[in-house]
Design a protein around this motif. Structure first.
Motif, short mmCIF file in Angstrom:
data_model
loop_
_atom_site.label_atom_id
_atom_site.label_comp_id
_atom_site.label_asym_id
_atom_site.label_seq_id
_atom_site.Cartn_x
_atom_site.Cartn_y
_atom_site.Cartn_z
N LEU A 1 -0.48 4.69 0.87
CA LEU A 1 -1.78 4.62 0.22
C LEU A 1 -2.77 3.87 1.11
CD1 LEU A 1 -0.64 3.53 -3.37
CD2 LEU A 1 -1.21 5.85 -2.64
N LYS B 1 -1.50 12.65 -4.82
CA LYS B 1 -0.28 11.89 -4.53
C LYS B 1 0.57 11.65 -5.78
CE LYS B 1 -2.19 9.76 -0.40
NZ LYS B 1 -2.58 8.55 0.34
N ASN C 1 0.83 -1.23 0.00
CA ASN C 1 0.00 0.00 0.00
C ASN C 1 0.85 1.27 0.00
OD1 ASN C 1 -2.02 -1.86 0.25
ND2 ASN C 1 -3.12 -0.79 1.87
N GLU D 1 -7.30 3.31 -2.22
CA GLU D 1 -6.41 3.97 -3.19
C GLU D 1 -5.53 2.94 -3.89
OE1 GLU D 1 -5.83 8.24 -0.84
OE2 GLU D 1 -4.43 6.60 -0.54
N CYS D 2 -5.06 2.01 -3.12
CA CYS D 2 -4.19 0.97 -3.67
C CYS D 2 -4.95 0.09 -4.67
CB CYS D 2 -3.63 0.12 -2.52
SG CYS D 2 -2.34 -1.03 -3.04
N LEU E 1 -5.79 10.25 -5.00
CA LEU E 1 -4.73 9.68 -5.84
C LEU E 1 -4.07 10.75 -6.70
CD1 LEU E 1 -6.02 6.21 -7.15
CD2 LEU E 1 -4.00 6.66 -5.74
#
Length: 279
Positions: free
Chosen positions: A207, A257, A196, A211-212, A254
């Protein structure tokens, strides 16, 4: 050739040039001090304690000239021993040629060649005294004398540069290799779905599970539009949870990031779904 290799080679060349310049500067100063001592000792053998040894002339990197204020008599035996003793005390090269020249016409009145291997040295006419006259003395050092020390420094520098490169490579590998080889490249990032997280150089970006899972789907289907219904089904409905705006929220997270890499972006296809675009 990579930028890193060019960088290391540049450092080596600059450092080698710096070492060479510093070494030559120190060498020249040692020669001048030693030759002034030679001149002083020669004048003393002539019972002369008042006339001057004139400034040493640097004719080239390895050639210097010793001159005197007054005429003097030169005894080869004394000259050879005085020069050898003075050069040894100053730790100067053991390979050199000495020429005693007449001031009037630059003719060589006496010369000899000293080598580190003394059986190969050439020292003629040691018993014949040169009459009192105006003389100057030139010393020519052989250029290959200090190569060993020069290459030693160069070798140490190369080892240091290579060692630093290996250390940096291992350091980066240690950061990336955290127990799982199941990683995928994504622009400037490395994606570790089992852990993650995203990794950008030495920066670790955690994450969430959702999200992962979303990023895993996008990575397996880059530059392809994936419908909202499919994403919702795979990430939420299969787990028995359906949340209305959760997809948009996690897509937004996401994007934040991944924002450091402009070559990748998650695009909203209005009314259809999302697409991971990779340049």
């Amino acid at each position: 050739m990579s930028k890193r290799v060019i960088f290391y080679i540049s450092i080596f060349l600059i450092a080698t040039q710096f070492i060479s310049c510093k070494k030559n500067e120190g060498f020249t100063e040692k020669v001048k001090v030693s030759l002034r001592n030679v001149g002083h000792q020669l004048l003393l053998t002539n019972q002369d304690s008042t006339s001057l040894v004139l400034p040493i002339n640097e004719l080239s990197k390895y050639k210097h000239q010793l001159t005197f204020q007054s005429n003097l008599q030169v005894t080869p035996d004394s000259l050879v021993s005085i020069v050898k003793r003075s050069f040894s005390q100053s730790e100067l090269p053991a390979n050199y040629r000495i020429e005693v020249k007449e001031c009037l016409n630059d003719e060589v009145a006496y010369s000899y060649e000293m080598l580190q291997s003394e059986e190969n040295a050439i020292v003629p006419c040691k018993g014949r005294v040169l009459p009192t006259n105006c003389y100057f003395i030139e010393v020519q050092f052989f250029k290959n004398e200090n190569n060993t020390q020069y290459f030693f420094y160069g070798f140490l520098l190369i080892i240091s540069v290579l060692g630093f490169g290996v250390y940096q490579k291992k350091k980066r590998k240690a950061v990336v290799d955290t127990g799982s080889n199941n990683s995928q490249s994504l622009g400037k990032f490395m994606f570790y779905p089992e852990q993650n997280k995203l990794l950008k150089e030495a920066e670790e970006i955690p994450l969430s599970n959702k999200e992962c899972e979303l990023l895993t789907i996008f990575i397996h289907r880059p530059n392809e539009v994936i419908k909202r219904e499919e994403l919702m089904k795979k990430v939420w409905e299969e787990n028995g949870v359906v949340v209305g705006r959760s997809l948009d929220t996690y897509i937004s997270k996401l994007r934040k990031k991944l924002k450091d890499d402009t070559s990748i972006k998650i695009t909203n296809i209005h009314g259809v779904g999302y697409k991971l675009e990779i340049d």
